[in-house]
Design a protein around this motif. Structure first.
Motif, PDB file in Angstrom:
ATOM      1  N   HIS A  46      35.056  26.207  38.801  1.00 30.52           N
ATOM      2  CA  HIS A  46      33.949  26.631  37.928  1.00 30.52           C
ATOM      3  C   HIS A  46      34.392  27.455  36.730  1.00 30.52           C
ATOM      4  O   HIS A  46      35.040  28.488  36.879  1.00 30.52           O
ATOM      5  CB  HIS A  46      32.926  27.465  38.716  1.00 30.52           C
ATOM      6  N   GLU A  91      24.977  23.280  36.172  1.00 38.67           N
ATOM      7  CA  GLU A  91      24.653  24.470  36.956  1.00 38.67           C
ATOM      8  C   GLU A  91      23.158  24.769  36.802  1.00 38.67           C
ATOM      9  O   GLU A  91      22.724  25.336  35.812  1.00 38.67           O
ATOM     10  CB  GLU A  91      25.487  25.667  36.466  1.00 38.67           C
ATOM     11  N   TRP A 140      20.276  27.583  39.548  1.00 40.41           N
ATOM     12  CA  TRP A 140      21.013  28.799  39.213  1.00 40.41           C
ATOM     13  C   TRP A 140      20.354  29.858  40.106  1.00 40.41           C
ATOM     14  O   TRP A 140      20.048  29.573  41.261  1.00 40.41           O
ATOM     15  CB  TRP A 140      20.897  29.062  37.696  1.00 40.41           C
ATOM     16  N   HIS A 153      24.825  28.877  44.061  1.00 35.93           N
ATOM     17  CA  HIS A 153      23.701  29.721  43.611  1.00 35.93           C
ATOM     18  C   HIS A 153      22.425  29.531  44.420  1.00 35.93           C
ATOM     19  O   HIS A 153      21.412  30.184  44.144  1.00 35.93           O
ATOM     20  CB  HIS A 153      23.379  29.413  42.139  1.00 35.93           C
ATOM     21  N   HIS A 158      31.845  28.959  43.201  1.00 34.20           N
ATOM     22  CA  HIS A 158      32.269  30.282  42.723  1.00 34.20           C
ATOM     23  C   HIS A 158      31.500  31.381  43.460  1.00 34.20           C
ATOM     24  O   HIS A 158      30.571  31.970  42.939  1.00 34.20           O
ATOM     25  CB  HIS A 158      32.170  30.408  41.204  1.00 34.20           C
ATOM     26  N   ARG A 215      25.299  36.754  45.831  1.00 33.16           N
ATOM     27  CA  ARG A 215      25.943  35.487  45.474  1.00 33.16           C
ATOM     28  C   ARG A 215      27.086  35.112  46.418  1.00 33.16           C
ATOM     29  O   ARG A 215      27.674  34.045  46.299  1.00 33.16           O
ATOM     30  CB  ARG A 215      26.436  35.567  44.026  1.00 33.16           C
ATOM     31  N   ASP A 239      34.984  31.315  37.642  1.00 26.25           N
ATOM     32  CA  ASP A 239      33.828  31.773  36.837  1.00 26.25           C
ATOM     33  C   ASP A 239      34.290  32.264  35.459  1.00 26.25           C
ATOM     34  O   ASP A 239      33.632  33.111  34.850  1.00 26.25           O
ATOM     35  CB  ASP A 239      33.065  32.892  37.565  1.00 26.25           C
TER      36      ASP A 239
HETATM   37 ZN   LIG Z   1      27.311  30.707  38.221  1.00 22.74          ZN
END
Ligand SMILES: [Zn+2]
Length: 308
Positions: free
Chosen positions: A7, A102, A129, A170, A191, A202, A259
């Motif tokens: 990612h 995403e 997301w 996510h 990620h 997360r 990320d």
């Molecule tokens: Zn993200």
């Protein structure tokens, strides 16, 4: 060793800053990535949650930007659409680009849009997301968040049929488990880190990590500092996540998901820091084979299973 990173948000950053993919002031550019032995980079297309048409226009603009950069840098990049693309001799020294969406607001509920984006190279998709959308709830909806909608179940079947990878980084906890039941191929959490090590919404808790492993998936460890530690995180702290996840579900489920360009507060300066990872993991007692798996091998396995 070959690096696979699941990612980065570099494309949307370039759309905002006007910088180039070859060389820029962000976390990822080709010039540095080539030196760091990048084999595959997932490039995220991302629009802040909004109405479906606004999101779609933004995603299409980002795709256009990606293709412009791709044309300019075709000596260094190839578009990874099938796993066999990795094995072509002309691609051996290039970076494989996997296009990822995403948050799926841009699709509306039209499978035609998904099919068109697939034609344009899309091979990975995260339904949400942080916010709720037409397909599922995201982690931002809190502890009471719901799961998948009927459309969410439908799209997972379509994605599996079309050989599009599913990313659960996510999505809400409830939707995470439901998605595993409705998608019949290995998944990625591109990620995220371990919630037991750092309690951030997360990150994945132990039950999620076990379920991910049971479905043959991988988690790409994230190097954004607030996903790593409550304090100022370090590279050693990322290794704590890797060691914890490996102990819990096996080293074969650990991958990388930087990320890059998705946050300001990062532990790595950029893609150039991947050069120290081999030594970093070696110092912590990982074997050569284990390091090869984390840096690329495990991610290759999931790509091979889905992108056939
Ligand atoms: Zn993200």
């Amino acid at each position: 060793m070959n690096i696979v990173d699941l990612h980065c948000d570099t494309i949307s950053r370039l759309c905002n800053t006007g910088e180039s993919l070859w060389e820029n002031t962000g976390h990822f550019d080709i010039k540095r990535a080539v030196k760091s032995n990048m084999a595959v980079q997932f490039f995220s297309l991302f629009a802040m949650p909004s109405d479906w048409n606004t999101a779609l226009r933004q995603i299409l603009k980002q795709l256009d930007r990606f293709y412009q950069e791709f044309e300019l840098n075709s000596d260094y990049l190839y578009l990874l659409k099938k796993y066999s693309d990795i094995e072509k001799s002309e691609n051996k020294k290039k970076i494989g680009c996997v296009l990822h969406l995403e948050g799926a607001e841009a699709l509306g509920t039209d499978m035609e849009i998904l099919r068109l984006l697939h034609l344009l190279g899309l091979r990975s998709l995260g339904l949400t997301w942080n916010a709720r959308n037409q397909f599922a709830d995201g982690v931002g909806e809190g502890d009471e968040a719901g799961g998948l909608s009927l459309k969410g179940r439908e799209i997972l079947q379509e994605m599996s049929r079309m050989k599009i990878m599913l990313d659960l980084s996510h999505i809400s906890r409830k939707a995470f488990f439901e998605a595993l039941e409705h998608y019949d191929k290995p998944v990625i959490a591109s990620h995220s880190n371990a919630r037991t090590v750092c309690d951030h919404r997360r990150n994945l808790d132990d039950t999620q990590l076990r379920a991910l492993a049971a479905h043959g998936g991988v988690i790409g460890v994230n190097q954004v500092s607030y996903f790593i530690s409550e304090n100022e995180g370090t590279l050693d702290d990322i290794v704590r996540h890797i060691a914890y996840i490996a102990d819990l579900i096996g080293i074969e489920h650990v991958a990388l998901g930087s990320d890059f360009d998705g946050a300001e507060s990062t532990i790595m300066k950029g893609v150039e820091d991947y050069l120290v990872w081999e030594e970093l993991l070696e110092r912590k007692g990982f074997s050569r084979q284990e390091i090869e798996m984390v840096l690329g091998g495990n991610a290759f396995r999931v790509m091979e299973a889905v992108l056939r």
